[in-house]
Enzyme design. Structure first.
Site, PDB file in Angstrom:
ATOM      1  N   SER A 289       0.806  -1.224   0.000  1.00  0.00           N
ATOM      2  CA  SER A 289       0.000   0.000   0.000  1.00  0.00           C
ATOM      3  C   SER A 289       0.835   1.268   0.000  1.00  0.00           C
ATOM      4  O   SER A 289       0.381   2.316  -0.472  1.00  0.00           O
ATOM      5  CB  SER A 289      -0.949   0.006   1.208  1.00  0.00           C
ATOM      6  OG  SER A 289      -0.215  -0.114   2.415  1.00  0.00           O
TER       7      SER A 289
ATOM      8  N   HIS B  28       2.061   4.226   6.881  1.00  0.00           N
ATOM      9  CA  HIS B  28       1.711   4.885   5.628  1.00  0.00           C
ATOM     10  C   HIS B  28       2.135   6.354   5.652  1.00  0.00           C
ATOM     11  O   HIS B  28       1.619   7.121   6.463  1.00  0.00           O
ATOM     12  CB  HIS B  28       0.208   4.768   5.368  1.00  0.00           C
ATOM     13  CG  HIS B  28      -0.265   3.361   5.244  1.00  0.00           C
ATOM     14  ND1 HIS B  28      -0.798   2.670   6.311  1.00  0.00           N
ATOM     15  CD2 HIS B  28      -0.270   2.519   4.184  1.00  0.00           C
ATOM     16  CE1 HIS B  28      -1.127   1.450   5.904  1.00  0.00           C
ATOM     17  NE2 HIS B  28      -0.811   1.331   4.620  1.00  0.00           N
TER      18      HIS B  28
ATOM     19  N   ASP C  54      -0.035   6.556  11.119  1.00  0.00           N
ATOM     20  CA  ASP C  54      -0.093   5.207  11.702  1.00  0.00           C
ATOM     21  C   ASP C  54       1.256   4.499  11.770  1.00  0.00           C
ATOM     22  O   ASP C  54       1.309   3.297  11.983  1.00  0.00           O
ATOM     23  CB  ASP C  54      -1.093   4.341  10.927  1.00  0.00           C
ATOM     24  CG  ASP C  54      -0.697   4.147   9.459  1.00  0.00           C
ATOM     25  OD1 ASP C  54       0.403   4.596   9.068  1.00  0.00           O
ATOM     26  OD2 ASP C  54      -1.482   3.545   8.707  1.00  0.00           O
TER      27      ASP C  54
END
Length: 221
Positions: free
Chosen positions: A15, A196, A193
């Site tokens: 991601s 990311h 977080d």
């Protein structure tokens, strides 16, 4: 600069690389690069090296660990016959050991040995189309190196570096740049977080990557 003119460059990973890219967009077309470091690198290459006409392709996929990456390697890397491949994988391999996957008692968690074997296999496969492979070490926006997840991410990063050295590939150490930043500022400047990156975090990743390939920021002046 490491790159040459009229070449195809694939970024592949999880991601962090995906960064909200549009899976339906034309390859290397508008909205295909996501909103992360790949988009910033593409913008820098386009603006500063327009004569190179580098085709930048984002093949990041949310949630990937190295095993999921391996299942799509043929389609997303080998079949596209890239000239350069930049790989960033490992944070999910660590993260799954600390999130709800633990309580699900899953048997598909990746350990260091499996990560090593699979990564080497991907390198071997990629050399059938190109030997210009860039290994980006996995990283985490956590200053405490003894924190369990950070410690495991570091273990995977050590493997990534060792494989790069063993196979004579370029290794890009983003974690050291993050660690230097975190000696002066909170991680919340770069991420929400610890995994990311936000815009500033992605800028750190992108500039580290570009500097590692000897990008000339003053080209054309």
């Amino acid at each position: 600069m490491l790159l040459r003119k009229n070449k195809k460059l694939i970024f592949i990973g999880d991601s962090v690389t995906d960064a909200g890219r549009n899976y339906s967009a034309d390859m290397a077309g508008y909205d295909s690069w996501g909103n992360g470091y790949v988009n910033l690198i593409n913008g820098a290459l386009t603006a500063t090296y327009p004569d190179y006409q580098t085709m930048v392709i984002n093949k990041g996929v949310n949630g990937n660990d190295i095993l999921k990456l391996a299942t799509r390697w043929q389609q997303d890397v080998l079949d596209l016959k890239p000239d350069y491949v930049s790989i960033l994988i490992g944070v999910n391999d660590a993260w799954r050991h600390f999130d709800t996957a633990v309580f699900q008692q899953r048997d598909d968690l990746v350990d260091v040995a499996l990560y090593t074997r699979t990564y080497q296999k991907l390198i071997n496969q990629t050399r059938s189309v190109t030997d210009k492979i860039i290994v980006v070490g996995p990283f985490m926006f956590e200053p405490n190196r003894t924190e369990p997840m950070r410690a495991m991410v570091d273990q995977f990063a050590v493997v990534a570096r060792q494989l790069a050295d063993k196979n004579e590939l370029l290794y890009i150490d983003v974690q050291s740049k993050i660690d230097r930043f975190l000696t002066q500022n909170s991680s919340y400047i770069l991420t929400q977080d610890r995994v990311h990156p936000n815009f500033q975090g992605n800028m750190l990743v992108a500039t580290t990557w570009l500097n590692a390939i000897d990008f000339d920021w003053k080209r054309g002046e």
